[in-house]
Design a protein around this motif. Structure first.
Motif, PDB file in Angstrom:
ATOM      1  N   ARG A 539       0.796  -1.225   0.000  1.00 42.88           N
ATOM      2  CA  ARG A 539       0.000   0.000   0.000  1.00 42.88           C
ATOM      3  C   ARG A 539       0.835   1.285   0.000  1.00 42.88           C
ATOM      4  NH1 ARG A 539      -5.307  -0.705   1.344  1.00 42.88           N
ATOM      5  NH2 ARG A 539      -5.399   1.486   1.973  1.00 42.88           N
ATOM      6  N   THR A 540       1.925   1.306   0.766  1.00 42.14           N
ATOM      7  CA  THR A 540       2.637   2.560   0.985  1.00 42.14           C
ATOM      8  C   THR A 540       3.828   2.752   0.055  1.00 42.14           C
ATOM      9  OG1 THR A 540       2.016   2.330   3.319  1.00 42.14           O
ATOM     10  CG2 THR A 540       3.631   4.024   2.779  1.00 42.14           C
ATOM     11  N   ALA A 541       4.583   1.687  -0.187  1.00 36.56           N
ATOM     12  CA  ALA A 541       5.809   1.814  -0.998  1.00 36.56           C
ATOM     13  C   ALA A 541       5.568   2.460  -2.360  1.00 36.56           C
ATOM     14  CB  ALA A 541       6.474   0.446  -1.154  1.00 36.56           C
ATOM     15  N   PRO A 542       4.509   2.077  -3.081  1.00 39.86           N
ATOM     16  CA  PRO A 542       4.300   2.743  -4.380  1.00 39.86           C
ATOM     17  C   PRO A 542       4.094   4.247  -4.265  1.00 39.86           C
ATOM     18  CG  PRO A 542       2.994   0.737  -4.220  1.00 39.86           C
ATOM     19  CD  PRO A 542       3.538   0.997  -2.850  1.00 39.86           C
ATOM     20  N   LEU A 543       3.545   4.690  -3.132  1.00 37.90           N
ATOM     21  CA  LEU A 543       3.276   6.115  -2.951  1.00 37.90           C
ATOM     22  C   LEU A 543       4.534   6.904  -2.593  1.00 37.90           C
ATOM     23  CD1 LEU A 543      -0.040   5.867  -0.884  1.00 37.90           C
ATOM     24  CD2 LEU A 543       0.189   6.220  -3.343  1.00 37.90           C
ATOM     25  N   VAL A 544       5.413   6.294  -1.805  1.00 37.03           N
ATOM     26  CA  VAL A 544       6.586   7.025  -1.310  1.00 37.03           C
ATOM     27  C   VAL A 544       7.853   6.734  -2.108  1.00 37.03           C
ATOM     28  CG1 VAL A 544       5.641   7.095   1.024  1.00 37.03           C
ATOM     29  CG2 VAL A 544       7.156   5.221   0.391  1.00 37.03           C
ATOM     30  N   ARG A 545       7.790   5.814  -3.091  1.00 38.19           N
ATOM     31  CA  ARG A 545       8.993   5.447  -3.836  1.00 38.19           C
ATOM     32  C   ARG A 545       9.655   6.645  -4.508  1.00 38.19           C
ATOM     33  NH1 ARG A 545       7.099   1.284  -6.306  1.00 38.19           N
ATOM     34  NH2 ARG A 545       7.860  -0.196  -4.745  1.00 38.19           N
ATOM     35  N   PRO A 546       8.907   7.560  -5.138  1.00 38.15           N
ATOM     36  CA  PRO A 546       9.582   8.727  -5.747  1.00 38.15           C
ATOM     37  C   PRO A 546      10.343   9.562  -4.726  1.00 38.15           C
ATOM     38  CG  PRO A 546       7.335   8.514  -6.572  1.00 38.15           C
ATOM     39  CD  PRO A 546       7.468   7.555  -5.436  1.00 38.15           C
ATOM     40  N   ILE A 547       9.801   9.697  -3.519  1.00 39.03           N
ATOM     41  CA  ILE A 547      10.473  10.485  -2.486  1.00 39.03           C
ATOM     42  C   ILE A 547      11.772   9.816  -2.072  1.00 39.03           C
ATOM     43  CG2 ILE A 547      10.269  11.386  -0.138  1.00 39.03           C
ATOM     44  CD1 ILE A 547       7.258  11.560  -0.587  1.00 39.03           C
ATOM     45  N   PHE A 548      11.724   8.501  -1.817  1.00 45.44           N
ATOM     46  CA  PHE A 548      12.924   7.794  -1.377  1.00 45.44           C
ATOM     47  C   PHE A 548      13.959   7.682  -2.496  1.00 45.44           C
ATOM     48  CE2 PHE A 548      10.267   6.418   2.177  1.00 45.44           C
ATOM     49  CZ  PHE A 548      11.159   6.560   3.219  1.00 45.44           C
ATOM     50  N   THR A 549      13.520   7.667  -3.737  1.00 44.86           N
ATOM     51  CA  THR A 549      14.470   7.671  -4.851  1.00 44.86           C
ATOM     52  C   THR A 549      15.296   8.948  -4.840  1.00 44.86           C
ATOM     53  OG1 THR A 549      12.982   6.320  -6.194  1.00 44.86           O
ATOM     54  CG2 THR A 549      14.682   7.559  -7.364  1.00 44.86           C
ATOM     55  N   GLU A 550      14.626  10.056  -4.525  1.00 41.12           N
ATOM     56  CA  GLU A 550      15.321  11.332  -4.432  1.00 41.12           C
ATOM     57  C   GLU A 550      16.216  11.394  -3.202  1.00 41.12           C
ATOM     58  OE1 GLU A 550      14.204  16.070  -3.942  1.00 41.12           O
ATOM     59  OE2 GLU A 550      12.669  14.633  -4.558  1.00 41.12           O
ATOM     60  N   LEU A 551      15.738  10.822  -2.086  1.00 44.40           N
ATOM     61  CA  LEU A 551      16.516  10.856  -0.842  1.00 44.40           C
ATOM     62  C   LEU A 551      17.666   9.874  -0.842  1.00 44.40           C
ATOM     63  CD1 LEU A 551      13.641  11.087   1.819  1.00 44.40           C
ATOM     64  CD2 LEU A 551      15.248  12.898   1.200  1.00 44.40           C
TER      65      LEU A 551
END
Length: 758
Positions: A539-551
């Protein structure tokens, strides 16, 4: 066994016997006054006091509650005496006791707590007004009328025709009652009602005033068994139920209130109702007034140090001894003094504290309607009017719907619907939804705990119409899926759901709804972690993946966040922060060892150095919380750390916090001492940070800010806690004044301890 019995008797002699004497001195004048206000023989008040103490005290469910004649029932009794006569009223009391006994046996006591306290307080206030108006006529030398309105109409004429000595003794009694609370504490050991009646009796005897004396010719020796009331049996049954329910409700609400006054065994409400039933059967058979738990005598009992039910029982014994051995002294009391006592009690029953409480919950209309209706229409009618209004207000609150609309930066319209969606809220719902622009992209959040068919049909119809005209509607249900189940043809739950939000990552595991394949209460911590990781990936990983890719390239946190290891503190939740915002350090007690302190600790120091010199954070926040176990250990001098040597050594870093606490609060512990220390500890850790040269230089240069936070777990509120010394000290203002004057809060902080009061 012998030692325990001896200890019990010593405790009774030390605590309960003195308390019983205090309650006895309060009970005698009040019992006589309530009997007079009830239109009953004066001895009936003493009988009720004896039975309330001995029988209700022995069989009731509260260890320290005192029962006896209650002023709140006097209005009912006086009407019954006028209608059926005294002996028939005693039979009604007996039958009411039987009803209470049955209700107690069938465990119905909790149902009495469903009655709105605003109704009870309004009823008691009205009874107080009626008693005061009626007895004021007797103080002025006349006689009371049948109704409160008649008493009010006749009052000017009564004042114009004053009776000198009778008015004087009444005024004297009220003056003593009013001034007694201002006297030194040793003097106030004597209860105010007893002192007022004694002063009235001595004064009238010394000056030979012409007053009316109390008549005890209707003594216990003239007792006759109660008789059945004559008249319409429907009205008799209604009277029995009215006495049973009013006396029962007053006793149970008093019982709950008394539980808040002491720390002993909690009351058993069903046993209390059973004991009250037996007591009313006995007092009715013996010719006494109805019995109920009374807050004045009960609170006096607790304040006098009572520990067990022996205090209530013995107070009844003392009343019995007084009635037989010293009853002749009652004839020395002027009737006008008893009436003045009742006027004073009646005025006190209009309690401003109760009005403030119900005002905070929006129930003043219930209080006022009950009070006015009781005064103008009668007790039963007034209580029913209050209950009806309370039910209507509760129904309005339960069916209240709020619709909030706002547009986000992307031009989407976010609509949040909160409350219980029933047919009563459909008009407002449809009115608000029709105002949504045609063709708009709508994110609809359903923050509801119930939805009936009418509300679903209205919402679903609007959605279909909106989408038909080119708009979009994305529905997110924050609680149970009422809309989804109804739209799919599934069966919705038959009752309102508790306020929980399944499938929300911030909720504890225990509050989430498990998937059907997972048997309840069969998964351990490891399985919960694994299941949580799977839920995150789903549920959550697809939503936050762009943020963590940047971080992933590097971190640039703006805050170093030092907080306690307590599992209830979730930094990202209470600060509304996300990934990459906080560089977090957690330890027991959110402690920052001072530079060079023993035992040496490099972990916190390393984090501070890395955060300030490599990450270049702009803020260091120390966050404490209420009820901190580490601070409890510091407050106990390490005793609570027990056989945990590592914890005891670590808690030495909290000694400066304890020293600051003692400097600010003194060495006397109070009920809120722990939470005050938790706040002071935050301030002290901010001071400890300044012992590191680099941190102090950055603070002085204005490049680093030190922030204190305090999380009140019970209220879920975050409060700002200022440093003991700001970066630029206030000129001419000591540290204690700075802490008080600069106490900024997010929300309202709880007022605990002298430090909180400033």
């Amino acid at each position: 066994m012998f030692r325990d019995t001896k200890s019990s008797w010593l405790s009774t002699l030390r605590y309960d016997v003195p308390a019983s004497l205090v309650v006895f001195l309060v009970a005698v004048p009040l019992s006589l006054g309530i009997a007079m206000a009830s239109g009953a023989p004066l001895v009936a008040g003493l009988i009720a006091a004896v039975v309330g103490g001995v029988v209700a005290g022995s069989l009731g469910g509260s260890a320290v509650q005192v029962s006896g004649p209650a002023a709140g029932l006097s209005l009912v009794v006086v009407d019954l005496v006028h209608t059926y006569g005294w002996r028939a009223t005693c039979m009604i009391t007996l039958l009411a006791g039987a009803v209470q006994l049955v209700l107690g046996v069938f465990k119905a006591a909790r149902a009495a707590l469903m009655v709105s306290p605003a109704v009870i307080h309004g009823m008691l206030a009205a009874v107080g007004v009626i008693i005061a108006l009626a007895q004021l006529h007797i103080v002025l030398g006349g006689s009371s009328q049948r109704s409160a309105v008649a008493n009010l109409v006749e009052l000017p004429g009564q004042i114009a025709n004053l009776h000198g000595h009778k008015v004087a003794v009444g005024v004297l009694t009220i003056l003593v009652l009013a001034l007694w609370t201002r006297l030194p504490k040793p003097v106030k050991v004597v209860p105010a009602p007893l002192a007022a009646l004694f002063a009235a009796a001595v004064t009238t005897w010394a000056f030979g005033w012409d007053v009316t004396r109390v008549d005890l010719s209707d003594s216990v020796t003239e007792w006759a068994f109660p008789v059945l009331p004559q008249g319409d049996w429907h009205l008799v049954v209604a009277a029995v139920l009215l006495v049973a329910l009013l006396a029962g409700c007053e006793s149970l609400l008093c019982c709950v209130a008394v539980d808040g006054l002491h720390t002993g065994r909690r009351a058993d409400l069903d046993q209390e109702l059973t004991g009250q039933g037996v007591a009313n059967m006995v007092t009715g058979a013996l010719g006494g007034l109805p019995v109920a738990g009374v807050i004045v005598r009960s609170s006096a009992n607790v304040q006098a140090g009572a520990r067990t039910r022996w205090s209530a029982i013995l107070h009844g014994v003392w009343v019995l001894v007084f009635a037989f051995g010293f009853g002749w002294t009652i004839t020395l009391i002027p009737l006008e003094a008893l009436a003045a006592l009742l006027v004073f009690i009646g005025v006190q029953m209009v309690n401003l504290g109760h009005i403030k409480k119900v005002h905070g919950h929006g129930e003043v209309p219930v209080y006022v309607v009950t009070m006015v209706a009781v005064i103008l229409l009668g007790l039963a009618e007034g209580v029913l009017a209050g209950l009806a209004l309370a039910a209507l207000l509760a129904l309005r609150r339960l069916t209240m719907v709020t619709v909030l609309k706002r547009e986000d930066r992307e031009g989407r319209l976010r609509v949040t619907i909160s409350g219980s969606l029933t047919f009563l809220g459909v008009p407002r719902l449809t009115h608000e939804l029709r105002a949504v622009p045609t063709g708009a992209h709508v994110d609809l959040d359903l923050n509801i705990d119930f939805m009936d068919n009418a509300a679903f049909e209205a919402l679903h119809s609007w959605r279909l119409d909106h989408e038909r005209t080119g708009g979009t509607v994305d529905i997110d249900e924050l609680h149970d899926e009422w809309y989804t189940l109804a739209a799919s043809g599934g069966r919705t739950l038959p009752k309102k759901s508790p306020l929980k939000a399944p499938d929300r990552s911030w909720l504890p595991w225990a509050h989430r709804r498990r998937a059907p394949a997972e048997p309840p209460d069969s998964v351990g911590a490891e399985c919960q972690l694994t299941a949580g990781a799977r839920e995150y990936h789903r549920r959550t990983a697809p939503l936050v993946r762009p943020i963590f890719t940047e971080l992933a390239r590097k971190q640039q946190p703006s805050h170093l966040f030092i907080t306690c290891a307590d599992s209830r503190i979730v930094p990202s939740l209470i600060t509304a922060s996300g990934p990459g915002d906080l560089f977090t350090v957690r330890n027991i007690g959110n402690l920052v060892p001072r530079r060079g302190a023993e035992p040496h600790d490099d972990s916190v120091v390393a984090a501070i150095e890395y955060a300030t010199q490599v990450l270049n954070v702009r803020t260091i926040t120390v966050c404490g919380h209420s009820g901190c176990g580490a601070m409890a250990g510091v407050l106990s001098g390490g005793v609570q750390a027990g056989s945990l040597p590592g914890l005891r050594r670590w808690l030495r870093h909290g000694h400066h916090s304890l020293a600051t606490f003692i400097e600010l609060e003194g060495d006397r512990l109070h009920s809120g001492a722990l939470d005050v220390l938790c706040r002071v500890n935050v301030q002290q850790q901010l001071e400890n940070l300044r012992t590191y040269r680099k941190v102090d230089e950055l603070v002085r240069a204005g490049k680093l800010e030190l922030v204190g936070l305090y999380f009140d777990i019970g209220s879920a509120r975050v409060h700002m806690v200022p440093p003991l010394r700001p970066a630029t000290p206030y000129v001419g203002m000591p540290a204690r004044r700075v802490m008080t004057a600069d106490r900024r809060v997010l929300g309202n902080p709880p007022q605990t301890g002298r430090g909180a009061r400033g």
